[in-house]
Scaffold this motif. Structure first.
Motif, PDB file in Angstrom:
ATOM      1  N   ASP A 142     -22.045  17.820  38.514  1.00  0.00           N
ATOM      2  CA  ASP A 142     -21.888  18.333  39.881  1.00  0.00           C
ATOM      3  C   ASP A 142     -22.601  17.429  40.875  1.00  0.00           C
ATOM      4  OD1 ASP A 142     -20.408  20.439  38.999  1.00  0.00           O
ATOM      5  OD2 ASP A 142     -21.898  21.985  39.430  1.00  0.00           O
ATOM      6  N   TYR A 144     -23.936  17.390  45.236  1.00  0.00           N
ATOM      7  CA  TYR A 144     -24.194  18.162  46.442  1.00  0.00           C
ATOM      8  C   TYR A 144     -24.209  17.226  47.648  1.00  0.00           C
ATOM      9  CZ  TYR A 144     -25.671  21.879  43.252  1.00  0.00           C
ATOM     10  OH  TYR A 144     -25.705  22.829  42.262  1.00  0.00           O
ATOM     11  N   ARG A 156     -20.966  21.835  47.374  1.00  0.00           N
ATOM     12  CA  ARG A 156     -21.104  21.549  45.942  1.00  0.00           C
ATOM     13  C   ARG A 156     -19.752  21.093  45.401  1.00  0.00           C
ATOM     14  NH1 ARG A 156     -22.685  26.054  41.299  1.00  0.00           N
ATOM     15  NH2 ARG A 156     -22.988  24.595  39.545  1.00  0.00           N
ATOM     16  N   LYS A 164     -16.376  22.984  44.945  1.00  0.00           N
ATOM     17  CA  LYS A 164     -16.643  24.212  44.205  1.00  0.00           C
ATOM     18  C   LYS A 164     -17.144  25.323  45.111  1.00  0.00           C
ATOM     19  CE  LYS A 164     -18.412  23.903  40.040  1.00  0.00           C
ATOM     20  NZ  LYS A 164     -19.271  23.521  38.874  1.00  0.00           N
ATOM     21  N   SER A 165     -18.001  24.982  46.083  1.00  0.00           N
ATOM     22  CA  SER A 165     -18.536  25.998  46.990  1.00  0.00           C
ATOM     23  C   SER A 165     -19.213  25.320  48.159  1.00  0.00           C
ATOM     24  CB  SER A 165     -19.545  26.910  46.267  1.00  0.00           C
ATOM     25  OG  SER A 165     -20.658  26.168  45.800  1.00  0.00           O
ATOM     26  N   TRP A 167     -22.163  26.480  51.540  1.00  0.00           N
ATOM     27  CA  TRP A 167     -22.949  27.528  52.172  1.00  0.00           C
ATOM     28  C   TRP A 167     -23.707  26.963  53.364  1.00  0.00           C
ATOM     29  CZ3 TRP A 167     -24.448  25.451  47.435  1.00  0.00           C
ATOM     30  CH2 TRP A 167     -25.724  24.892  47.352  1.00  0.00           C
ATOM     31  N   ASN A 206     -30.914  27.827  44.366  1.00  0.00           N
ATOM     32  CA  ASN A 206     -30.549  27.506  42.995  1.00  0.00           C
ATOM     33  C   ASN A 206     -29.228  26.748  42.985  1.00  0.00           C
ATOM     34  OD1 ASN A 206     -28.452  29.395  43.207  1.00  0.00           O
ATOM     35  ND2 ASN A 206     -29.456  30.933  41.947  1.00  0.00           N
ATOM     36  N   ASP A 208     -26.316  27.531  42.438  1.00  0.00           N
ATOM     37  CA  ASP A 208     -25.172  28.249  43.002  1.00  0.00           C
ATOM     38  C   ASP A 208     -25.314  28.539  44.488  1.00  0.00           C
ATOM     39  OD1 ASP A 208     -23.803  28.396  40.516  1.00  0.00           O
ATOM     40  OD2 ASP A 208     -25.120  30.056  39.926  1.00  0.00           O
ATOM     41  N   GLU A 210     -27.933  30.156  45.959  1.00  0.00           N
ATOM     42  CA  GLU A 210     -28.682  31.374  46.254  1.00  0.00           C
ATOM     43  C   GLU A 210     -30.091  30.999  46.717  1.00  0.00           C
ATOM     44  OE1 GLU A 210     -28.379  33.200  42.442  1.00  0.00           O
ATOM     45  OE2 GLU A 210     -26.457  34.170  42.900  1.00  0.00           O
TER      46      GLU A 210
END
Length: 298
Positions: A142, A144, A156, A164-165, A167, A206, A208, A210
């Motif tokens: 992965d 970032y 990400r 993938k995501s 935020w 983290n 993910d 969070e």
């Protein structure tokens, strides 16, 4: 030589450590990083964008001619070079000798955040990218991206470049709000440490995304890296008139442990880009064509 820091974290400064060939001058060194052999890669805002120096500071090569519009972030892990081209809104991976491996994003295509002035608080967050600042590796392939100059997001990506995501929202106070996501790294503990520059803090997430916590004893954190002993090196930009500060503060290096406790701190003459080598030596990109200063751990 000038000595800085204290106790276990005492360093000797070697000014203008990196030596270009005679007659050559540096552009602004936006960021720097070392490979497994201890060679330093300086990412400068001048052609060629990558200039390379051996452990003694001697010039040994360069690459990237005409490949990067606006050099910004660089990170090296497992001898793969991760860089960002800020104004072209792309993130790239290269081999150590400059062979391109991957491009993430479409050159010159910027997501719709409503922001026109880099570094100002954007009206809204959006997808990748709008003037990204840094690309760093994570676990399992992965990656970032700190998408911060005209966006307020962390993205990400999978190893193949698929998103993938994401935020983050523009803001000045709450966790997960950002004003210029400038640098970041995945620490030895697997957590993501994000320099939320204009909010004077480092937010921790983290894998993910969070929220886990934040460090606030920093002034415009510019760059973050970690040595083999788990010590974080943070270069800070100091005073910025745009924030309405009146007290005199300077660019500086702060060393912190995994709890965010301050281990040492000193004034530097640069600070946009920095790197702590595995053995604890520190390199700082110095503005105005001076090059790279080195702080040798004693």
């Amino acid at each position: 030589m000038t000595t800085v820091g204290s106790g276990e974290y005492t360093y000797e400064l070697v000014e203008s450590w990196a030596k270009l060939p005679e007659g050559e001058e540096f552009g602004m060194v936006s960021a720097c990083a070392t490979d497994s052999e201890g060679n330093l890669y300086a990412f400068q805002r001048k052609e060629p964008p990558i200039v390379i120096f051996n452990p003694d500071g001697e010039f040994i090569g360069s690459w990237g001619l005409n490949a990067i519009s606006n050099p910004h972030g660089i990170f090296i892990k497992d001898d793969i070079v991760y860089i960002t081209d800020r104004e072209d809104s792309v993130c790239l991976r290269y081999t150590l000798d400059g062979k391109p491996l991957q491009v993430i994003g479409d050159r010159g295509v910027h997501s719709d955040t409503g922001c026109e002035v880099p570094g100002t608080l954007c009206p809204r967050s959006a997808g990748p990218f709008n003037y990204p600042a840094e690309l760093v590796p994570g676990a399992g392939g992965d990656m970032y991206v700190a998408d911060g100059y005209r966006n307020a997001r962390v993205h990400r990506f999978a190893a193949n470049g698929d998103l993938k995501s994401s935020w983050g929202e523009p803001g000045k106070d709450a966790p997960n709000e950002f004003h210029l996501v400038h640098s970041m790294m995945v620490g030895a503990d697997g957590l993501l440490y994000v320099c939320d520059r204009e909010n004077n803090r480092i937010q921790i997430f983290n894998a993910d995304g969070e929220y886990q916590g934040m460090w606030t004893d920093v002034l415009r954190p510019m760059d973050i890296s970690q040595d083999d002993n788990g010590v974080f090196c943070i270069s800070e930009g100091g005073r910025d008139a745009r924030q309405g500060w009146t007290e005199e503060t300077d660019s500086r290096i702060s060393l912190m442990n995994a709890n965010g406790d301050l281990l040492a701190r000193w004034i530097i003459r640069g600070g946009h880009g920095s790197w702590i080598a595995p053995n604890g030596d520190i390199f700082v990109g110095v503005p105005d064509g001076v090059g790279v200063d080195k702080y040798v751990k004693q």
